[in-house]
Design an enzyme around this catalytic site. Structure first.
Site, PDB file in Angstrom:
ATOM      1  N   THR A   1       0.582  -1.087  -0.014  1.00  0.00           N
ATOM      2  CA  THR A   1      -0.001   0.012  -0.057  1.00  0.00           C
ATOM      3  C   THR A   1       0.850   1.283   0.019  1.00  0.00           C
ATOM      4  OG1 THR A   1      -1.797  -1.349   1.209  1.00  0.00           O
ATOM      5  CG2 THR A   1      -2.000   1.082   1.338  1.00  0.00           C
TER       6      THR A   1
ATOM      7  N   ARG B   1      -2.022   5.218   7.334  1.00  0.00           N
ATOM      8  CA  ARG B   1      -2.418   3.873   7.731  1.00  0.00           C
ATOM      9  C   ARG B   1      -2.166   3.923   9.250  1.00  0.00           C
ATOM     10  NH1 ARG B   1      -0.971  -2.150   5.476  1.00  0.00           N
ATOM     11  NH2 ARG B   1      -2.821  -1.346   4.138  1.00  0.00           N
TER      12      ARG B   1
ATOM     13  N   HIS C   1     -10.479  -0.457   4.464  1.00  0.00           N
ATOM     14  CA  HIS C   1      -9.256  -0.346   3.381  1.00  0.00           C
ATOM     15  C   HIS C   1      -9.701   0.043   2.016  1.00  0.00           C
ATOM     16  CE1 HIS C   1      -5.333  -0.547   1.533  1.00  0.00           C
ATOM     17  NE2 HIS C   1      -4.932  -1.921   2.039  1.00  0.00           N
TER      18      HIS C   1
END
Lengths: 138, 305
Positions: free
Chosen positions: B52, B101, B129
């Site tokens: 990510t 995050r 997410h």
């Protein structure tokens, strides 16, 4: 048992029997410096038993707290010894610092200064969810 | 100013807009190579991530922008006890957009409430997410040519898998979606998702423990990892884990155009022997994730090619 009528203030009536202490705590009435009477298990024609809270003085009350804890309760505003207003309770859309999020994974569990905010997500079931983690209010 | 916390924050029309932009980027990347010149993305990763974070960084670089940030809480002021709110206010002074995050659920919302720039949730604990789901949706769209009238199988850990929950929530808004839930009984989809999503949108679904039996009817199979730590009993884990290893033998049950997806990382639930099968799309998902993050950054910054 006789408790006198109040001159200026509020009577929270028709509280479900046994819930007055919870309301007393959530409304912060332990901090009130005016007269406060908490009556438990009073005889009620409609309800059988009910609780009542009388506040003789100008104490700020969050009616959303009452509506969340006991939506069937009624609020009477008293001025100069006379009933001047009956407040109808409406289910609040938002609760701020009324209930705490119990989810240990929620950001509110570590960031102490954050308000605990819940919003009404299922009006038909009275379900509130935390705006941060969506956990249901317990 | 707009931020993104959950895939359902985006309307079906907005998702289609992102897909269209991503497809334009794929066709002509040069046209987008400078749309974010002099813009900065801050990647605030309070817990480790491979895909990510690098995907967000690659996305911003390919738009001509620059990247600042940190990749663990220990290398940020969080280690000194700084709040998410203060971090967000500070980063707002340096960057144009944040990708965050955080291990705690709702942290990106707290950041957005205090930042003066858009915040993208790049994963908040087991909660949301959304950019993974955007990657999944672009993959489905590119491989199947549509997001409606699909029968999608979800296999593995459907109880705790946030990517499964988000993709089901996203697909439920399209016409003609059917869902097949393939999992051990211990890891079935939570009842609140069935009630709040599948039943609410009238999505037909079936539950089964039999992967091979379900495969012939599927347009797409979304695999997830069965996690050992979820089982109380090692014997149950050992009994169940092999049911959901997708290998060339099981793939014989699939149609010629059924695609295989996985949010990654995989452990052993997809045999490497099918990596070269044209139906295996999990590495395409990784690439599609970058394109969708590019499209999302553009949308939130309000820039156009």
């Amino acid at each position: 048992m006789i408790i006198g009528s109040i001159k200026n203030g509020m009577v929270i009536d028709h509280i479900t029997a046994g819930r007055a202490m919870e309301l007393y705590d959530l409304l912060g009435l332990s901090n009130a410096d005016c007269e406060v009477a908490l009556i438990k298990n009073a005889v009620s024609g409609k309800m059988g038993r009910k609780d009542i809270i009388k506040i003789n003085g100008d104490f700020p009350v969050d009616v959303n707290v009452i509506a969340y804890v006991d939506p069937k309760a009624t609020i009477n505003i008293i001025k100069d010894g006379a009933l001047v207003e009956k407040k109808a309770l409406q289910t609040p859309q938002k609760l701020v610092n009324v209930v705490k999020c119990q989810n240990p994974r929620c950001i509110t569990s570590t960031e102490q200064e954050l308000d605990h905010v819940f919003v009404l997500t299922e009006p038909e079931n009275g379900v509130y969810r935390c705006i941060y983690c969506e956990a249901q209010a317990k | 100013m707009r931020s993104l916390f959950s895939i359902t924050d985006l309307s079906v029309e907005e998702i289609q807009g992102l897909i269209d932009t991503a497809n334009q980027i794929i066709e002509d990347p040069d046209r987008f190579a400078h749309v974010c010149d002099r813009k900065k993305l801050a990647t605030l990763f309070f817990e480790p991530s491979t895909r990510t974070r690098l995907s967000f960084e690659a996305a911003m670089y390919e738009l001509g922008g620059q990247v600042i940030g940190f990749s663990s809480a220990s290398s940020s002021s969080a280690a000194k006890g700084e709040s998410v709110a203060d971090t967000a206010k500070t980063i707002s002074c340096y960057a144009d957009i944040i990708a965050m995050r955080h291990p705690k659920e709702g942290a990106p919302l707290v950041a957005a409430m205090n930042a003066s720039i858009p915040v993208i949730n790049a994963g908040d604990g087991g909660h949301n997410h959304p950019t993974q789901t955007l990657a999944d949706l672009l993959t489905l769209y590119r491989e199947k040519g549509r997001l409606d009238n699909l029968t999608v199988g979800f296999c593995g850990d459907l109880k705790f898998g946030r990517t499964v929950h988000s993709l089901i929530a996203a697909l439920a808004r399209y016409e003609g979606i059917k869902v097949v839930l393939i999992s051990p009984k211990e890891l079935q989809l939570p009842s609140y998702i069935k009630k709040d999503v599948l039943q609410k949108y009238d999505i037909p679904y079936t539950q089964t423990t039999n992967l091979e039996g379900a495969m012939p009817q599927l347009d797409a199979l979304y695999m997830t990892r069965v996690q050992r730590e979820r089982f109380f009993n090692e014997e149950d884990y050992l009994r169940l884990k092999d049911s959901y290893i997708l290998d060339p033998e099981k793939m014989k049950n699939a149609g010629e155009d059924m695609i295989v997806m996985h949010p990654l990382p995989r452990v052993n639930e997809i045999s490497v022997a099918i990596d070269n099968d044209p139906r295996a799309c999990y590495f395409k998902q990784v690439l599609n994730g970058k394109y969708m993050r590019m499209a999302l950054i553009m949308m939130l910054l309000g820039v156009k090619a």
